[in-house]
Design a protein around this motif. Structure first.
Motif, mmCIF file in Angstrom:
data_model
loop_
_atom_site.group_PDB
_atom_site.id
_atom_site.type_symbol
_atom_site.label_atom_id
_atom_site.label_comp_id
_atom_site.label_asym_id
_atom_site.label_seq_id
_atom_site.Cartn_x
_atom_site.Cartn_y
_atom_site.Cartn_z
ATOM 1 N N UNK A 60 0.820 -1.217 0.000
ATOM 2 C CA UNK A 60 0.000 0.000 0.000
ATOM 3 C C UNK A 60 0.852 1.264 0.000
ATOM 4 N N UNK A 61 1.947 1.247 0.755
ATOM 5 C CA UNK A 61 2.808 2.425 0.822
ATOM 6 C C UNK A 61 3.482 2.725 -0.497
ATOM 7 N N UNK A 62 3.910 1.676 -1.206
ATOM 8 C CA UNK A 62 4.560 1.863 -2.502
ATOM 9 C C UNK A 62 3.572 2.401 -3.532
ATOM 10 N N UNK A 63 2.356 1.878 -3.494
ATOM 11 C CA UNK A 63 1.327 2.360 -4.420
ATOM 12 C C UNK A 63 0.959 3.818 -4.114
ATOM 13 N N UNK A 64 0.848 4.138 -2.831
ATOM 14 C CA UNK A 64 0.524 5.514 -2.440
ATOM 15 C C UNK A 64 1.650 6.467 -2.822
ATOM 16 N N UNK A 65 2.897 5.994 -2.733
ATOM 17 C CA UNK A 65 4.038 6.823 -3.127
ATOM 18 C C UNK A 65 3.982 7.143 -4.616
ATOM 19 N N UNK A 66 3.619 6.154 -5.432
ATOM 20 C CA UNK A 66 3.507 6.381 -6.873
ATOM 21 C C UNK A 66 2.413 7.402 -7.175
ATOM 22 N N UNK A 67 1.320 7.333 -6.447
ATOM 23 C CA UNK A 67 0.237 8.297 -6.663
ATOM 24 C C UNK A 67 0.666 9.702 -6.241
ATOM 25 N N UNK A 68 1.410 9.768 -5.151
ATOM 26 C CA UNK A 68 1.932 11.064 -4.721
ATOM 27 C C UNK A 68 2.892 11.624 -5.769
ATOM 28 N N UNK A 69 3.719 10.760 -6.347
ATOM 29 C CA UNK A 69 4.661 11.205 -7.380
ATOM 30 C C UNK A 69 3.915 11.748 -8.596
ATOM 31 N N UNK A 70 2.845 11.076 -8.997
ATOM 32 C CA UNK A 70 2.038 11.571 -10.115
ATOM 33 C C UNK A 70 1.411 12.919 -9.773
ATOM 34 N N UNK A 71 0.927 13.037 -8.553
ATOM 35 C CA UNK A 71 0.341 14.301 -8.102
ATOM 36 C C UNK A 71 1.373 15.423 -8.183
ATOM 37 N N UNK A 72 2.591 15.155 -7.718
ATOM 38 C CA UNK A 72 3.627 16.183 -7.726
ATOM 39 C C UNK A 72 4.056 16.543 -9.147
ATOM 40 N N UNK A 73 4.131 15.557 -10.016
ATOM 41 C CA UNK A 73 4.481 15.844 -11.410
ATOM 42 C C UNK A 73 3.413 16.716 -12.068
ATOM 43 N N UNK A 74 2.159 16.449 -11.739
ATOM 44 C CA UNK A 74 1.075 17.258 -12.295
ATOM 45 C C UNK A 74 1.106 18.668 -11.709
ATOM 46 N N UNK A 75 1.361 18.775 -10.416
ATOM 47 C CA UNK A 75 1.500 20.099 -9.791
ATOM 48 C C UNK A 75 2.639 20.878 -10.441
ATOM 49 N N UNK A 76 3.746 20.186 -10.713
ATOM 50 C CA UNK A 76 4.891 20.843 -11.349
ATOM 51 C C UNK A 76 4.519 21.351 -12.736
ATOM 52 N N UNK A 77 3.796 20.543 -13.490
ATOM 53 C CA UNK A 77 3.382 20.950 -14.836
ATOM 54 C C UNK A 77 2.472 22.171 -14.780
ATOM 55 N N UNK A 78 1.572 22.197 -13.807
ATOM 56 C CA UNK A 78 0.679 23.347 -13.653
ATOM 57 C C UNK A 78 1.445 24.568 -13.153
ATOM 58 N N UNK A 79 2.462 24.337 -12.332
ATOM 59 C CA UNK A 79 3.322 25.432 -11.880
ATOM 60 C C UNK A 79 4.020 26.071 -13.078
ATOM 61 N N UNK A 80 4.517 25.243 -13.991
ATOM 62 C CA UNK A 80 5.173 25.759 -15.190
ATOM 63 C C UNK A 80 4.180 26.540 -16.055
ATOM 64 N N UNK A 81 2.951 26.009 -16.160
ATOM 65 C CA UNK A 81 1.928 26.703 -16.944
ATOM 66 C C UNK A 81 1.606 28.061 -16.320
ATOM 67 N N UNK A 82 1.538 28.094 -15.001
ATOM 68 C CA UNK A 82 1.290 29.342 -14.284
ATOM 69 C C UNK A 82 2.428 30.324 -14.534
ATOM 70 N N UNK A 83 3.649 29.831 -14.477
ATOM 71 C CA UNK A 83 4.824 30.675 -14.710
ATOM 72 C C UNK A 83 4.784 31.272 -16.116
ATOM 73 N N UNK A 84 4.379 30.451 -17.080
ATOM 74 C CA UNK A 84 4.337 30.910 -18.469
ATOM 75 C C UNK A 84 3.330 32.043 -18.671
ATOM 76 N N UNK A 85 2.351 32.133 -17.776
ATOM 77 C CA UNK A 85 1.352 33.201 -17.872
ATOM 78 C C UNK A 85 1.858 34.514 -17.283
ATOM 79 N N UNK A 86 3.034 34.478 -16.670
ATOM 80 C CA UNK A 86 3.703 35.692 -16.178
ATOM 81 C C UNK A 86 2.838 36.508 -15.217
ATOM 82 N N UNK A 87 2.200 35.819 -14.272
ATOM 83 C CA UNK A 87 1.440 36.513 -13.239
ATOM 84 C C UNK A 87 -0.019 36.740 -13.559
ATOM 85 N N UNK A 88 -0.445 36.359 -14.761
ATOM 86 C CA UNK A 88 -1.827 36.623 -15.170
ATOM 87 C C UNK A 88 -2.826 35.834 -14.331
ATOM 88 N N UNK A 89 -2.511 34.570 -14.036
ATOM 89 C CA UNK A 89 -3.438 33.757 -13.252
ATOM 90 C C UNK A 89 -3.605 34.326 -11.847
#
Length: 319
Positions: free
Chosen positions: A127-156
């Motif tokens: 269960x812990x290994x599976x939960x870790x993988x889900x957390x990793x996916x969550x963080x990768x998605x957060x990172x992608x959205x962070x980059x998208x936010x950055x690309x908007x240069x403060x507009x969001x």
């Protein structure tokens, strides 16, 4: 290590293939054991997996858990730390490796996210290994959205979209993906699927906000413009500078964020501030204030990960 199919084993092999160990070993003190560092990293991953699983059992979504320092301290520290690292100046000795890795990262990224997807949906895993993988996916998605936010240069930010909104969006799309039949989920690149859904939601929200802007009065428009400018300037700073200024601005009531003491700021952002003496931070903040008072907002002097990911935005030394 070659036969270690755990998340950490897979990540370690990707780092080896990218040349990370070779790049960093050349600049570490003689006798430094990277394998020992890997073992400590495995302990950290185990803590992350346990906390992620605890959040799952308690019905706490990851977007909430990563903001709950008291109950999920490891999730909180890593989530905040990863976000901080994206705008942190890369040491000169690692810039070559970082640029090469970003240039060659697409194919290995596809393989890695598919592996994460399989682990996140594998009911036979611990269960812990599976939960870790889900957390990793969550963080990768957060990172992608962070980059998208950055690309908007403060507009969001000007439109009132906060970091917690992006985290909630990441959670929503992770949950939707996990609801897919297992045989369907493992056949796709999960991050691509989730990011597409998140960006679509973000675009819809943006269109709604743009309609609302038409009803704003002059003061509201001016406030939004000031917020946009502030976010752009914070984006251009090295992480420690941005953290100090963001916290100070929050203390003035100009941001919808809570002001904290310098000691608390260090604890919350331990990856980039934890090893710095309080007096050093005080002196740094004073220099920044003097510079801003003179009309010179500090900027990164060398590239950060975000600059390599979005090379169309120049750093100070390129302008």
């Amino acid at each position: 290590m070659d036969h270690d199919n755990s998340l950490l084993g897979t990540l370690w092999r990707h780092l080896e293939a990218s040349g990370f160990q070779t790049a960093i070993q050349q600049h570490l003190p003689p006798g430094t054991d990277l394998q020992q560092g890997f073992q400590e990293f495995k302990l950290l991953a185990a803590k992350l997996g346990l906390e992620a699983y605890e959040a799952e059992v308690r019905g706490v979504p990851l977007c909430t858990a990563v903001g709950d320092e008291q109950n999920f301290p490891t999730l909180f520290r890593i989530h905040v730390g990863l976000r901080d690292v994206f705008t942190l100046e890369i040491p000169k000795e690692l810039q070559g490796w970082a640029e090469q890795s970003m240039a060659l990262g697409a194919s290995s990224s596809d393989e890695f996210q598919k592996h994460l997807g399989r682990m996140a949906t594998d009911s036979t895993l611990a269960a812990g290994e599976r939960a870790l993988a889900r957390f990793a996916l969550f963080e990768l998605l957060c990172a992608s959205l962070f980059f998208a936010d950055y690309a908007e240069r403060g507009q969001l930010a000007a439109f009132g979209v906060e970091r917690c909104d992006l985290e909630a969006l990441a959670q929503k799309n992770l949950t939707l993906w996990l609801q897919l039949p297992a045989e369907q989920a493992v056949e796709v690149r999960p991050l691509n699927i989730m990011l597409a859904g998140a960006m679509e939601s973000l675009m819809v929200r943006g269109e709604i906000i743009q309609q609302q802007v038409l009803t704003w009065n002059v003061d509201m428009v001016a406030e939004a413009q000031q917020r946009k400018i502030l976010e752009r300037r914070l984006q251009e700073m090295n992480t420690p500078d941005a953290l100090l200024i963001r916290n100070a601005v929050a203390g003035l009531g100009l941001l919808d964020e809570q002001y904290v003491t310098i000691e608390t700021l260090q604890e919350q952002h331990s990856i980039v501030l934890g090893g710095t003496k309080r007096n050093t931070l005080d002196q740094r903040f004073k220099r920044i204030k003097v510079s801003i008072a003179d009309g010179k907002w500090p900027k990164r002097k060398s590239k950060a990960i975000i600059d390599l990911a979005l090379p169309q935005f120049p750093t100070e030394d390129e302008e």
